[in-house]
Structure formats: structure tokens, C-alpha cells
Design a protein around this motif. Structure first.
Motif, PDB file in Angstrom:
ATOM      1  N   LEU A  55     -10.428   5.418  -5.434  1.00 30.02           N
ATOM      2  CA  LEU A  55     -11.829   5.498  -5.027  1.00 30.02           C
ATOM      3  C   LEU A  55     -11.975   6.106  -3.636  1.00 30.02           C
ATOM      4  CD1 LEU A  55     -14.821   4.756  -5.595  1.00 30.02           C
ATOM      5  CD2 LEU A  55     -14.354   2.554  -4.518  1.00 30.02           C
ATOM      6  N   LEU A  56     -11.096   5.701  -2.716  1.00 31.40           N
ATOM      7  CA  LEU A  56     -11.179   6.184  -1.339  1.00 31.40           C
ATOM      8  C   LEU A  56     -10.270   7.384  -1.075  1.00 31.40           C
ATOM      9  CD1 LEU A  56     -11.361   2.764   0.528  1.00 31.40           C
ATOM     10  CD2 LEU A  56     -13.230   4.283  -0.125  1.00 31.40           C
ATOM     11  N   ASN A  57      -9.615   7.861  -2.138  1.00 28.16           N
ATOM     12  CA  ASN A  57      -8.729   9.019  -2.034  1.00 28.16           C
ATOM     13  C   ASN A  57      -7.663   8.801  -0.950  1.00 28.16           C
ATOM     14  OD1 ASN A  57      -7.814  11.520  -2.892  1.00 28.16           O
ATOM     15  ND2 ASN A  57      -9.071  12.630  -1.395  1.00 28.16           N
ATOM     16  N   GLN A  58      -7.015   7.641  -1.011  1.00 32.58           N
ATOM     17  CA  GLN A  58      -5.983   7.274  -0.051  1.00 32.58           C
ATOM     18  C   GLN A  58      -4.673   7.029  -0.795  1.00 32.58           C
ATOM     19  OE1 GLN A  58      -6.511   6.869   3.466  1.00 32.58           O
ATOM     20  NE2 GLN A  58      -8.387   7.932   2.892  1.00 32.58           N
ATOM     21  N   SER A  59      -3.566   7.183  -0.108  1.00 34.76           N
ATOM     22  CA  SER A  59      -2.271   6.894  -0.715  1.00 34.76           C
ATOM     23  C   SER A  59      -2.107   5.383  -0.869  1.00 34.76           C
ATOM     24  CB  SER A  59      -1.138   7.445   0.153  1.00 34.76           C
ATOM     25  OG  SER A  59      -1.065   6.717   1.370  1.00 34.76           O
ATOM     26  N   THR A  60      -1.258   4.980  -1.800  1.00 35.63           N
ATOM     27  CA  THR A  60      -1.013   3.554  -1.997  1.00 35.63           C
ATOM     28  C   THR A  60      -0.412   2.905  -0.754  1.00 35.63           C
ATOM     29  OG1 THR A  60      -0.780   3.908  -4.369  1.00 35.63           O
ATOM     30  CG2 THR A  60       0.103   1.848  -3.492  1.00 35.63           C
ATOM     31  N   PRO A  61       0.567   3.541  -0.065  1.00 32.18           N
ATOM     32  CA  PRO A  61       1.075   2.913   1.164  1.00 32.18           C
ATOM     33  C   PRO A  61      -0.016   2.733   2.229  1.00 32.18           C
ATOM     34  CG  PRO A  61       2.601   4.590   0.420  1.00 32.18           C
ATOM     35  CD  PRO A  61       1.367   4.720  -0.435  1.00 32.18           C
ATOM     36  N   ASN A  62      -0.889   3.719   2.372  1.00 34.11           N
ATOM     37  CA  ASN A  62      -1.976   3.604   3.339  1.00 34.11           C
ATOM     38  C   ASN A  62      -2.924   2.475   2.935  1.00 34.11           C
ATOM     39  OD1 ASN A  62      -3.350   4.440   5.711  1.00 34.11           O
ATOM     40  ND2 ASN A  62      -4.840   5.529   4.442  1.00 34.11           N
ATOM     41  N   THR A  63      -3.223   2.400   1.658  1.00 34.61           N
ATOM     42  CA  THR A  63      -4.080   1.326   1.166  1.00 34.61           C
ATOM     43  C   THR A  63      -3.429  -0.028   1.427  1.00 34.61           C
ATOM     44  OG1 THR A  63      -5.063   2.747  -0.514  1.00 34.61           O
ATOM     45  CG2 THR A  63      -5.210   0.371  -0.888  1.00 34.61           C
ATOM     46  N   ASN A  64      -2.146  -0.152   1.143  1.00 32.37           N
ATOM     47  CA  ASN A  64      -1.447  -1.419   1.376  1.00 32.37           C
ATOM     48  C   ASN A  64      -1.493  -1.823   2.851  1.00 32.37           C
ATOM     49  OD1 ASN A  64      -0.651  -2.218  -1.224  1.00 32.37           O
ATOM     50  ND2 ASN A  64       1.029  -0.750  -1.200  1.00 32.37           N
ATOM     51  N   TYR A  65      -1.377  -0.852   3.743  1.00 33.50           N
ATOM     52  CA  TYR A  65      -1.461  -1.136   5.180  1.00 33.50           C
ATOM     53  C   TYR A  65      -2.818  -1.761   5.526  1.00 33.50           C
ATOM     54  CZ  TYR A  65      -2.361  -0.273  10.118  1.00 33.50           C
ATOM     55  OH  TYR A  65      -2.722  -0.429  11.438  1.00 33.50           O
TER      56      TYR A  65
END
Length: 143
Positions: A55-65
Motif C-alpha cells: 500500500l505504501l510502496n515500501q520494502s518489507t525491511p523498511n516496513t518492519n523497521y
């Protein structure tokens, strides 16, 4: 930039600034992207990390952070799925909803100001347009 786009962005930014720059120290620790994560999780209701990433067009590692940061602030919960233990569901906490709900004076003042300046029929049309805007956005996110 389209005039509707600019008006909607201006409105969104003013509301976000008012909502998130209030008396809560947790909001002082948030960056703009953190606010988007909170809003996405709040609107999506029991969403997953992958869905928020997309939805936010972010990588999974960035989202996890960002998820970890928001969890440490007590603003979101992460729960493992009952059927697939690899999937985590996200939801905002009671603390977050109480912080947002404590902003009722702003919303009441806004409503009162609109009711003073805008006719009842125009206000009803405005509300209808906002609801239809939300529907169009939701339909676009389902794809």
C-alpha cells in the motif's frame, strides 16, 4: 498539478499537522512516513505487514523497521495469524485511538465553522462527496 489534487493535498496536510502535532510526546518521535504507516494500519483494519508494504510502496525491511518503532511507542500491535504462523496482523492500539479521539475539540470547531459558513445542502453535498472519495480510494486499494 491539478487544482483538485492541490486542494486535497493541502487539506490532508493541514489535518495531519493538527492531528499529530498535539500534546502527545509519542507524536514528536514520529516521522512523516511513521504517520502514514499509522494511518494505513488504522484504516486497513487487521492488515498484514505485506499489505502495508504494498500500500505504501515500501520494502518489507523498511516496513518492519517502522512497525518495530511504532510497537515500541505502544501505538500498534502485531499478532501472529492463527492459521499461518508466518503471517502477522497489525492493528492500532487503544492508546493510539484514545490519542486521536482526544482531538474532538478541533473537529467540533471545524464542523461548527463549516455550519456557520456553508449552507446545509452544500454541507450535505460536501459530506457525500467525501464519502464517495473514500469509496473510490478503497476500490483502488482492493486491486
Amino acid at each position: 498539478m491539478l487544482s483538485l489534487q492541490k486542494t486535497m493535498i493541502d487539506l490532508l496536510q493541514k489535518v495531519q499537522l493538527h492531528n499529530h502535532l498535539n500534546q502527545y510526546e509519542e507524536f514528536e518521535k514520529l516521522g512523516a512516513i511513521d504517520v502514514y504507516y499509522l494511518e494505513a494500519i488504522n484504516q486497513s483494519k487487521n492488515t498484514t505487514i505485506g499489505a502495508v508494504s504494498r500500500l505504501l510502496n515500501q520494502s518489507t525491511p523498511n516496513t518492519n523497521y517502522h512497525i518495530k518503532k511504532l510497537m515500541n511507542l505502544g501505538l500498534i500491535d502485531k499478532k501472529v495469524d492463527d492459521k499461518d504462523r508466518r503471517v502477522y496482523h497489525l492493528s492500532v492500539t487503544k492508546k493510539y485511538t484514545e490519542m486521536i479521539d482526544n482531538n474532538t475539540e478541533f473537529w467540533q470547531d471545524l464542523q461548527d465553522g463549516l455550519e456557520e459558513r456553508v449552507s446545509a445542502s452544500d454541507l450535505a453535498t460536501f459530506k457525500s462527496v467525501l464519502e464517495k472519495t473514500l469509496d473510490v480510494i478503497d476500490e483502488g486499494n482492493e486491486e
